[in-house]
Every structure is written in structure tokens, then in C-alpha cells.
Motif scaffolding. Structure first.
Motif, short mmCIF file in Angstrom:
data_model
loop_
_atom_site.label_atom_id
_atom_site.label_comp_id
_atom_site.label_asym_id
_atom_site.label_seq_id
_atom_site.Cartn_x
_atom_site.Cartn_y
_atom_site.Cartn_z
N VAL A 206 0.85 -1.11 -0.11
CA VAL A 206 -0.05 0.11 0.20
C VAL A 206 0.87 1.19 -0.06
O VAL A 206 1.46 1.62 1.02
CB VAL A 206 -0.71 -0.02 1.01
N ALA A 207 0.96 2.00 -1.25
CA ALA A 207 1.93 3.17 -1.34
C ALA A 207 1.23 4.32 -0.77
O ALA A 207 2.04 5.21 -0.41
CB ALA A 207 2.33 3.16 -2.83
N LYS A 208 0.07 4.40 -0.87
CA LYS A 208 -0.94 5.68 -0.51
C LYS A 208 -2.02 5.02 -0.02
O LYS A 208 -2.60 4.28 -0.59
CB LYS A 208 -0.86 6.74 -1.30
N SER A 209 -2.66 5.78 0.77
CA SER A 209 -3.98 5.51 1.13
C SER A 209 -4.77 6.65 1.55
O SER A 209 -4.53 7.68 2.31
CB SER A 209 -4.18 4.64 2.49
N TYR A 210 -5.92 7.00 1.09
CA TYR A 210 -6.90 8.11 1.32
C TYR A 210 -8.25 7.63 1.83
O TYR A 210 -8.86 6.91 1.18
CB TYR A 210 -7.03 9.08 -0.13
N ASP A 211 -8.82 8.52 2.39
CA ASP A 211 -10.25 8.42 2.67
C ASP A 211 -10.84 9.27 1.69
O ASP A 211 -10.67 10.60 1.59
CB ASP A 211 -10.60 9.17 4.32
N THR A 212 -12.10 9.18 1.14
CA THR A 212 -12.84 9.82 0.13
C THR A 212 -13.99 10.59 0.78
O THR A 212 -15.09 9.62 1.04
CB THR A 212 -13.10 9.06 -1.07
N ALA A 213 -13.85 11.70 1.36
CA ALA A 213 -15.32 12.46 1.81
C ALA A 213 -16.46 12.40 0.90
O ALA A 213 -16.40 12.61 -0.23
CB ALA A 213 -14.92 14.00 2.03
N ALA A 214 -17.41 11.89 1.54
CA ALA A 214 -18.90 11.97 0.79
C ALA A 214 -18.93 11.07 -0.50
O ALA A 214 -19.76 10.96 -1.12
CB ALA A 214 -19.21 13.48 0.18
N ALA A 226 -3.19 13.58 -6.45
CA ALA A 226 -2.21 13.63 -5.58
C ALA A 226 -1.31 12.59 -5.44
O ALA A 226 0.12 12.75 -5.43
CB ALA A 226 -2.83 14.22 -4.01
N ALA A 227 -1.99 11.32 -5.37
CA ALA A 227 -1.18 10.28 -5.34
C ALA A 227 -0.27 10.03 -6.41
O ALA A 227 0.85 9.64 -6.38
CB ALA A 227 -2.03 8.88 -5.23
#
Length: 373
Positions: A206-214, A226-227
Motif C-alpha cells: 500500500v503506497a498511499k491511502s486516502y479517505d474519500t469524503a462523501a 495527489a497520489a
């Protein structure tokens, strides 16, 4: 009933499943879909019911709520309780609006509320308000906090596992993954993520992890951009997108960055746009959650609660949230969909026709996918 303790659906809320022995979810679904009015109290009794059932959905960015779940639930409720009234509201992604909508339904005398929460934790006070007013709440698709009377959804860990297994296969078992998780205010987001990680941990990085609002396509686009900036597109071997709206944002960001050969991208909900992206080769897979069975189970439970009946026998399992123990629950089985299985899963299953999927521009790709009329 004896069951299994300690299986975390979502670590933050310490949810645990206790599965009934020898119960088969498929048998329940078949029973729900064919249950006669007599089994719910008789045809004469159904004709005299006149209570109100509220139906509250969280947003409009997920197409299935308005296109499938709402009409299917309303249809089944009408079959089971012809004189019952259904009040509907969609929060449009606004938690305060959903709280107001639910309060209004309670004030107007709704006996049962089917709630898909815009924010699982924030809706706790509204569920408590319903309980004080003597109304029952069924949490639909996403688990909400508070004293709910039932929960109808799919096995979220299995959703994540299906996504992780598909990505693992598509990537050949190695490479960098970008995790594009769902909205952290939804109890399901961490559930999906934990299921996926149970498959890919130790095999994919897992190189990057993001939460996605809404669960927003625009927010997913921004996170994916951004990734790409941080990693470089050539170092992204796959993207574990939590649902199809997020997948759409991921794919648009990759295209904007000039990526010609798209990495495999997962999804969920079997949105028509996503199915068409799969046909085109832009999205690798989605997870179909048979919403007819989910809608039927919620409607059955709502009518039973409105009549003052026990819903324990309808449940395939019980679970605990941070606020409530032993919630009767129906957890159904999701299905992975790739280009090779669109016909057997979605077309033969009556979700879409070939003509709906295969627009004139997509006909060559549909032919390659075995979807010619």
C-alpha cells in the motif's frame, strides 16, 4: 443460539457478528422474496394496516439509492402492507438535513424508519429520538449507532475481500497499490478496507491511502491526482477504489495525467457507468450487491416491526455496535463482477439489458466481452 464472538466489522465501533449455526443466507433470501402476505399476519390483516414507514437515504452520488433501492423497497412495502404510507427523504450528503428529515418523520408519527445514515455516529441522537417516540429504526446498508431494532446489509468484509482478490489477480500478486477508501463517517468504509487488507497485506504494497469524503467522485479525483504527483503514475500498479463513484474519480484523474494504460481499478455497486467502464477496459471490476434481496429483507422487517412482531426469526445473524448489543441482522452475500461475468451476473440476473450496457460506441467492446445481443 450459540455463535462466534470477536469478529470485528469495524474496529472503531467494535462490531461483532454472532452467526447462527446451520442458517443459510440464500435460503433466507428465497424465503423473503416468496413470503406470502398470510405469513405476515394474513391478507385481511394486511388490508387493515395503516401505519407510516419512513425511508431515508444519505446521498445522491450513489445511483442505486434512487434507481433501485427506493422503488424496490416501496414496491415490496406496498405488497406487504397496501394501506401503509411510505415517507421518503434523501439527505443529499448533508447530515444535518438527514437529522431534520428524520425528526420530521418522527413528529408526523412514523412507526418504523428505514435509515441509511449519512453519518453513522452523528445519527445516533436521531435514533435515540425515534426510540423515545416509540418508533423502530432499521439500519439499512450501513450500520448506524443508537438503539436500532434491526440491520440489513451485505457482508462488508467479503466486499473488501472480493476487491482485494480481484486486484491481486489482476496485478499478478505484486506491486504498489493506492487505497481509495470510502467516507470515514460511514461504518462500512473501514469494514470494506479491513476485508481488502486481509487479502493484500504481505503481498501488495500500500503506497498511499486516502479517505474519500462523501464518497465523492470529485474528491476521489483530487486524492488520486495527489497520489500520482507523489508516486508517479508508473509506480501505481493498481487502485483499490471502495465504490464505483470513487472509481470514476480515480480513472478521470489517471486520464487527466495522461496515463494511457490504466492500472486495474476496483469498484462496488455495479453502477451502469461502471459496468460500461469495465466493458471498455477502464475499470477492472465492481462488486454487485443484489439490492432486490436487500430491499425485500428491509421491507419484511419494517412491516413486522410496524405490526409489533419479533424480527429475530428473520435474522441470519446478530451483531453488536458500540451502543447496542444483539441487533437482529440480515447480512447478504455480494458478488464480484468482471468483464467475463457481466452477462451471467447482471444481464441474466435482470439488472441491466445488453442494450442498456452496449451503446453504439461500446458495441465493438461489448462483442469482445461476449455481450453482443
Amino acid at each position: 443460539m450459540r455463535g462466534l464472538r470477536g469478529l470485528a466489522l469495524r474496529p472503531r465501533i467494535r462490531t461483532r457478528i454472532r452467526t447462527r449455526t446451520r442458517q443459510i443466507a440464500a435460503a433466507l433470501v428465497a424465503g423473503l422474496m416468496t413470503m406470502s402476505l398470510a405469513a405476515c399476519g394474513g391478507e385481511n390483516e394486511a388490508g387493515t394496516d395503516s401505519f407510516t414507514i419512513g425511508l431515508l437515504f444519505p446521498n445522491r452520488v450513489t445511483p442505486r439509492w434512487e434507481k433501485w433501492d427506493k422503488p424496490l423497497i416501496e414496491q415490496r412495502l406496498k405488497e406487504l402492507c397496501p394501506r401503509c404510507t411510505v415517507a421518503y427523504a434523501n439527505a443529499g450528503g448533508d447530515v444535518a438535513r438527514q437529522q431534520q428529515q428524520m425528526s420530521s418523520m418522527i413528529t408526523k408519527g412514523a412507526s418504523v424508519l428505514i435509515l441509511d445514515p449519512a453519518d453513522s455516529k452523528a445519527m445516533r441522537s436521531s435514533v435515540q429520538e425515534a426510540r423515545r417516540a416509540g418508533a423502530s429504526v432499521i439500519s439499512y446498508d450501513r450500520l448506524t449507532e443508537g438503539p436500532i431494532s434491526g440491520f440489513v446489509s451485505f457482508d462488508g468484509a467479503q466486499v473488501g475481500r472480493l476487491q482485494g482478490e480481484a486486484l491481486l489477480a489482476a496485478m499478478g500478486g505484486s506491486g504498489n497499490v493506492v487505497m481509495m477508501n470510502g467516507d470515514p463517517t460511514s461504518a462500512n468504509a473501514a469494514w470494506f478496507r479491513s476485508g481488502a487488507l486481509s487479502v493484500i497485506t504481505g503481498r501488495l504494497k500500500v503506497a498511499k491511502s486516502y479517505d474519500t469524503a462523501a464518497w465523492s467522485t470529485d474528491n476521489a479525483h483530487a486524492n488520486m491526482s495527489a497520489a500520482i504527483t507523489a508516486l508517479g503514475s508508473d509506480r501505481i500498479g493498481g487502485v483499490l477504489a471502495a465504490n464505483d463513484s470513487i472509481a470514476a474519480g480515480v480513472i478521470s484523474a489517471l486520464k487527466t495525467a495522461g496515463v494511457r494504460k490504466l492500472p486495474p481499478v476496483t469498484g462496488q455497486d455495479a453502477d451502469l457507468d461502471a459496468v460500461q467502464r469495465i466493458v471498455k477496459g477502464e475499470q477492472y471490476m465492481t462488486v454487485y450487491k443484489p439490492f432486490r434481496a436487500e430491499a425485500a429483507a428491509a421491507a419484511e422487517m419494517a412491516v413486522a416491526l410496524g405490526r409489533g412482531e419479533d424480527v429475530q426469526d428473520m435474522a441470519t445473524t446478530t451483531l453488536d455496535s458500540a451502543t447496542t448489543e444483539d441487533i437482529p441482522a440480515v447480512l447478504l452475500t455480494p458478488e464480484a463482477v468482471t468483464a467475463d461475468t457481466i452477462r451471467q451476473t447482471l444481464v441474466d440476473g435482470g439488472v441491466y439489458t445488453v442494450d442498456q450496457i452496449c451503446t453504439p460506441k461500446l458495441r465493438p467492446a461489448c462483442a469482445r466481452a461476449g455481450l453482443s445481443p
